[in-house]
Design a protein around this motif. Sequence first.
Motif, PDB file in Angstrom:
ATOM      1  N   SER A 105      34.249  39.285  39.742  1.00 37.80           N
ATOM      2  CA  SER A 105      35.362  38.997  40.208  1.00 37.80           C
ATOM      3  C   SER A 105      34.684  38.581  41.940  1.00 37.80           C
ATOM      4  O   SER A 105      35.919  38.388  42.672  1.00 37.80           O
ATOM      5  CB  SER A 105      36.137  40.291  40.371  1.00 37.80           C
ATOM      6  OG  SER A 105      36.203  41.676  40.382  1.00 37.80           O
ATOM      7  N   THR A 106      33.789  40.201  42.478  1.00 33.19           N
ATOM      8  CA  THR A 106      33.584  39.826  43.991  1.00 33.19           C
ATOM      9  C   THR A 106      31.830  38.563  44.145  1.00 33.19           C
ATOM     10  O   THR A 106      32.629  37.467  44.255  1.00 33.19           O
ATOM     11  CB  THR A 106      33.744  41.129  44.214  1.00 33.19           C
ATOM     12  OG1 THR A 106      32.600  41.483  43.332  1.00 33.19           O
ATOM     13  CG2 THR A 106      35.086  41.855  44.514  1.00 33.19           C
ATOM     14  N   LEU A 107      31.255  38.907  43.559  1.00 28.12           N
ATOM     15  CA  LEU A 107      29.816  38.588  43.640  1.00 28.12           C
ATOM     16  C   LEU A 107      29.685  37.125  42.785  1.00 28.12           C
ATOM     17  O   LEU A 107      29.441  36.449  43.529  1.00 28.12           O
ATOM     18  CB  LEU A 107      29.050  39.270  43.111  1.00 28.12           C
ATOM     19  CG  LEU A 107      27.713  38.783  44.129  1.00 28.12           C
ATOM     20  CD1 LEU A 107      27.062  39.160  45.335  1.00 28.12           C
ATOM     21  CD2 LEU A 107      26.586  39.697  42.966  1.00 28.12           C
ATOM     22  N   GLU A 108      30.704  36.778  41.931  1.00 25.83           N
ATOM     23  CA  GLU A 108      29.944  35.841  41.527  1.00 25.83           C
ATOM     24  C   GLU A 108      31.589  34.369  41.276  1.00 25.83           C
ATOM     25  O   GLU A 108      31.581  33.575  41.361  1.00 25.83           O
ATOM     26  CB  GLU A 108      30.233  35.827  40.037  1.00 25.83           C
ATOM     27  CG  GLU A 108      28.816  36.513  39.703  1.00 25.83           C
ATOM     28  CD  GLU A 108      28.121  35.720  40.298  1.00 25.83           C
ATOM     29  OE1 GLU A 108      27.375  34.385  39.720  1.00 25.83           O
ATOM     30  OE2 GLU A 108      26.990  36.577  40.550  1.00 25.83           O
ATOM     31  N   GLY A 109      32.362  35.350  42.595  1.00 28.43           N
ATOM     32  CA  GLY A 109      33.823  34.883  42.345  1.00 28.43           C
ATOM     33  C   GLY A 109      34.571  34.266  41.257  1.00 28.43           C
ATOM     34  O   GLY A 109      35.761  33.476  41.756  1.00 28.43           O
ATOM     35  N   PHE A 110      34.607  34.700  40.357  1.00 30.70           N
ATOM     36  CA  PHE A 110      35.979  34.727  39.267  1.00 30.70           C
ATOM     37  C   PHE A 110      36.890  35.235  39.785  1.00 30.70           C
ATOM     38  O   PHE A 110      37.215  36.389  39.665  1.00 30.70           O
ATOM     39  CB  PHE A 110      35.384  34.995  37.830  1.00 30.70           C
ATOM     40  CG  PHE A 110      34.194  34.456  36.986  1.00 30.70           C
ATOM     41  CD1 PHE A 110      34.485  33.231  36.369  1.00 30.70           C
ATOM     42  CD2 PHE A 110      33.085  34.965  37.617  1.00 30.70           C
ATOM     43  CE1 PHE A 110      33.658  32.642  35.783  1.00 30.70           C
ATOM     44  CE2 PHE A 110      31.781  33.697  36.557  1.00 30.70           C
ATOM     45  CZ  PHE A 110      31.834  32.890  36.610  1.00 30.70           C
ATOM     46  N   SER A 111      38.032  34.987  38.961  1.00 33.53           N
ATOM     47  CA  SER A 111      39.671  34.788  39.122  1.00 33.53           C
ATOM     48  C   SER A 111      39.800  36.150  38.522  1.00 33.53           C
ATOM     49  O   SER A 111      38.548  36.306  37.308  1.00 33.53           O
ATOM     50  CB  SER A 111      40.741  34.001  39.023  1.00 33.53           C
ATOM     51  OG  SER A 111      40.790  33.901  37.687  1.00 33.53           O
ATOM     52  N   ILE A 112      40.570  36.787  38.080  1.00 33.94           N
ATOM     53  CA  ILE A 112      41.016  37.734  37.818  1.00 33.94           C
ATOM     54  C   ILE A 112      41.472  37.587  36.244  1.00 33.94           C
ATOM     55  O   ILE A 112      40.777  38.442  35.548  1.00 33.94           O
ATOM     56  CB  ILE A 112      42.256  38.621  38.089  1.00 33.94           C
ATOM     57  CG1 ILE A 112      42.411  39.693  39.128  1.00 33.94           C
ATOM     58  CG2 ILE A 112      42.761  39.332  36.968  1.00 33.94           C
ATOM     59  CD1 ILE A 112      41.489  40.145  39.243  1.00 33.94           C
ATOM     60  N   ALA A 113      41.383  36.655  35.879  1.00 36.84           N
ATOM     61  CA  ALA A 113      42.065  35.817  34.239  1.00 36.84           C
ATOM     62  C   ALA A 113      40.786  35.078  34.187  1.00 36.84           C
ATOM     63  O   ALA A 113      40.696  35.753  32.498  1.00 36.84           O
ATOM     64  CB  ALA A 113      43.129  34.580  34.726  1.00 36.84           C
ATOM     65  N   GLU A 114      39.631  34.442  34.862  1.00 38.17           N
ATOM     66  CA  GLU A 114      38.866  34.227  34.195  1.00 38.17           C
ATOM     67  C   GLU A 114      37.683  35.573  34.313  1.00 38.17           C
ATOM     68  O   GLU A 114      37.004  35.851  33.126  1.00 38.17           O
ATOM     69  CB  GLU A 114      38.276  33.795  35.420  1.00 38.17           C
ATOM     70  CG  GLU A 114      38.631  32.399  35.252  1.00 38.17           C
ATOM     71  CD  GLU A 114      38.038  31.315  36.305  1.00 38.17           C
ATOM     72  OE1 GLU A 114      38.100  30.699  36.829  1.00 38.17           O
ATOM     73  OE2 GLU A 114      37.219  32.043  37.677  1.00 38.17           O
ATOM     74  N   THR A 115      37.698  36.875  34.882  1.00 35.11           N
ATOM     75  CA  THR A 115      36.930  37.668  34.986  1.00 35.11           C
ATOM     76  C   THR A 115      37.645  38.532  33.249  1.00 35.11           C
ATOM     77  O   THR A 115      36.954  38.991  32.008  1.00 35.11           O
ATOM     78  CB  THR A 115      36.999  38.491  35.354  1.00 35.11           C
ATOM     79  OG1 THR A 115      36.625  38.314  36.498  1.00 35.11           O
ATOM     80  CG2 THR A 115      36.222  39.918  35.598  1.00 35.11           C
ATOM     81  N   LYS A 121      39.040  40.949  28.109  1.00 34.61           N
ATOM     82  CA  LYS A 121      40.339  42.649  28.834  1.00 34.61           C
ATOM     83  C   LYS A 121      40.996  41.578  29.349  1.00 34.61           C
ATOM     84  O   LYS A 121      41.500  40.518  29.300  1.00 34.61           O
ATOM     85  CB  LYS A 121      39.193  42.831  29.710  1.00 34.61           C
ATOM     86  CG  LYS A 121      37.977  43.966  29.242  1.00 34.61           C
ATOM     87  CD  LYS A 121      38.671  45.189  28.823  1.00 34.61           C
ATOM     88  CE  LYS A 121      37.419  46.213  28.287  1.00 34.61           C
ATOM     89  NZ  LYS A 121      37.880  47.652  27.127  1.00 34.61           N
ATOM     90  N   THR A 122      42.369  42.045  28.936  1.00 38.77           N
ATOM     91  CA  THR A 122      43.593  41.910  29.519  1.00 38.77           C
ATOM     92  C   THR A 122      43.379  41.837  31.368  1.00 38.77           C
ATOM     93  O   THR A 122      42.651  42.529  31.773  1.00 38.77           O
ATOM     94  CB  THR A 122      44.478  42.677  29.442  1.00 38.77           C
ATOM     95  OG1 THR A 122      44.719  43.664  29.912  1.00 38.77           O
ATOM     96  CG2 THR A 122      44.981  42.620  28.126  1.00 38.77           C
ATOM     97  N   PRO A 123      44.121  40.895  32.342  1.00 42.14           N
ATOM     98  CA  PRO A 123      44.319  40.751  33.794  1.00 42.14           C
ATOM     99  C   PRO A 123      44.584  42.791  34.644  1.00 42.14           C
ATOM    100  O   PRO A 123      43.434  42.206  34.824  1.00 42.14           O
ATOM    101  CB  PRO A 123      45.308  40.007  33.706  1.00 42.14           C
ATOM    102  CG  PRO A 123      45.221  39.038  32.585  1.00 42.14           C
ATOM    103  CD  PRO A 123      44.621  39.774  31.311  1.00 42.14           C
ATOM    104  N   ASP A 124      45.415  42.773  33.260  1.00 45.53           N
ATOM    105  CA  ASP A 124      46.080  44.169  33.982  1.00 45.53           C
ATOM    106  C   ASP A 124      44.473  45.536  34.015  1.00 45.53           C
ATOM    107  O   ASP A 124      44.057  46.127  34.889  1.00 45.53           O
ATOM    108  CB  ASP A 124      46.808  45.031  33.127  1.00 45.53           C
ATOM    109  CG  ASP A 124      48.365  44.034  33.630  1.00 45.53           C
ATOM    110  OD1 ASP A 124      47.979  43.612  34.646  1.00 45.53           O
ATOM    111  OD2 ASP A 124      49.272  44.698  32.732  1.00 45.53           O
ATOM    112  N   GLU A 125      44.018  44.933  32.257  1.00 50.50           N
ATOM    113  CA  GLU A 125      42.595  45.891  32.695  1.00 50.50           C
ATOM    114  C   GLU A 125      41.682  45.755  33.568  1.00 50.50           C
ATOM    115  O   GLU A 125      41.608  46.488  34.040  1.00 50.50           O
ATOM    116  CB  GLU A 125      42.300  46.095  31.041  1.00 50.50           C
ATOM    117  CG  GLU A 125      42.702  46.315  30.281  1.00 50.50           C
ATOM    118  CD  GLU A 125      43.271  46.185  28.634  1.00 50.50           C
ATOM    119  OE1 GLU A 125      42.863  47.321  28.399  1.00 50.50           O
ATOM    120  OE2 GLU A 125      42.170  45.123  28.638  1.00 50.50           O
ATOM    121  N   VAL A 126      41.370  44.412  33.632  1.00 53.51           N
ATOM    122  CA  VAL A 126      40.807  43.869  34.954  1.00 53.51           C
ATOM    123  C   VAL A 126      40.538  44.496  36.555  1.00 53.51           C
ATOM    124  O   VAL A 126      39.804  45.355  36.882  1.00 53.51           O
ATOM    125  CB  VAL A 126      40.312  42.261  34.879  1.00 53.51           C
ATOM    126  CG1 VAL A 126      39.515  41.851  35.636  1.00 53.51           C
ATOM    127  CG2 VAL A 126      39.714  41.822  33.779  1.00 53.51           C
TER     128      VAL A 126
END
Length: 267
Positions: A105-115, A121-126
């Motif tokens: 989510s930080t180094l690779e720049g994926f959104s919460i949903a993409e991660t 996992k669910t977005p909340d879990e992420v």
Amino acid sequence: MSTSLSQDIAPLLPYLRRYARALAGSQKSGDAYVRACLQALVGDHTIIDRDGGVKIGLYRLFHVLWNATVIPPADADGSASIFEQTAQERLSTMAPESRQTLLLSTLEGFSIAETARIIDKTPDEVSKLITQAIEEIDRQTKTDVLIIEDEPLISMDLTQIVESLGHSVTQVARTASEAIAAAKSHTPGLVLADIQLADGSSGIDAVKDILANMSVPVIFITSFPERLLTGERPEPTFLITKPFNPNTVKAGISQALFFKGSNAVAA
């Protein structure tokens, strides 16, 4: 692997190698995982899920292979560095998914949903995993940081980021010679290095000289990461692209210090 899939994946490989190296803590181990991922694709190109796009599918496949531990531990042949040995000790106390999530989510720049899709996992879990990772890594020992950067505004930004994490900046060096002298004067616990410096000198050369005399984690910062991630020569484990997001730098610092030898503290 089909020609079209190969063409889609090729430009993504430098970034997958960056992620793998940050996750594994070494070029050798990270690249081995990437090779395993590509070999699996060559054997069966249908194993990649392209519903969310080739990039997400590639990282999702890598995530599955990483968790399957298909590559022998880095120290299996006794060649692990102090950074890798220390990392293995710390990994045993940290949930692997929280680190993977932070990097994605930080180094690779994926959104919460993409991660969430990549690690299943669910977005909340992420979101919870990211918070966990930051809290766990921030508990590591604070250190002194040497910044090698010739652009005043960028060096100011980096200084602010470093200090916001509780670390101290010992010096900002604008040339290779200044950097080498600064490291000799005060042993840093971390180096943030630009590549092209004010007098035409090289940050890479400065780091080589510094590493010849001490063991210290280094994060390179460049506008052209693909030039350093070819897989054909020794390359930096930690690499951040300019222009950078402050959160990316924070994550990079946390990851670099995560692999820092416990005895390699600042003087």
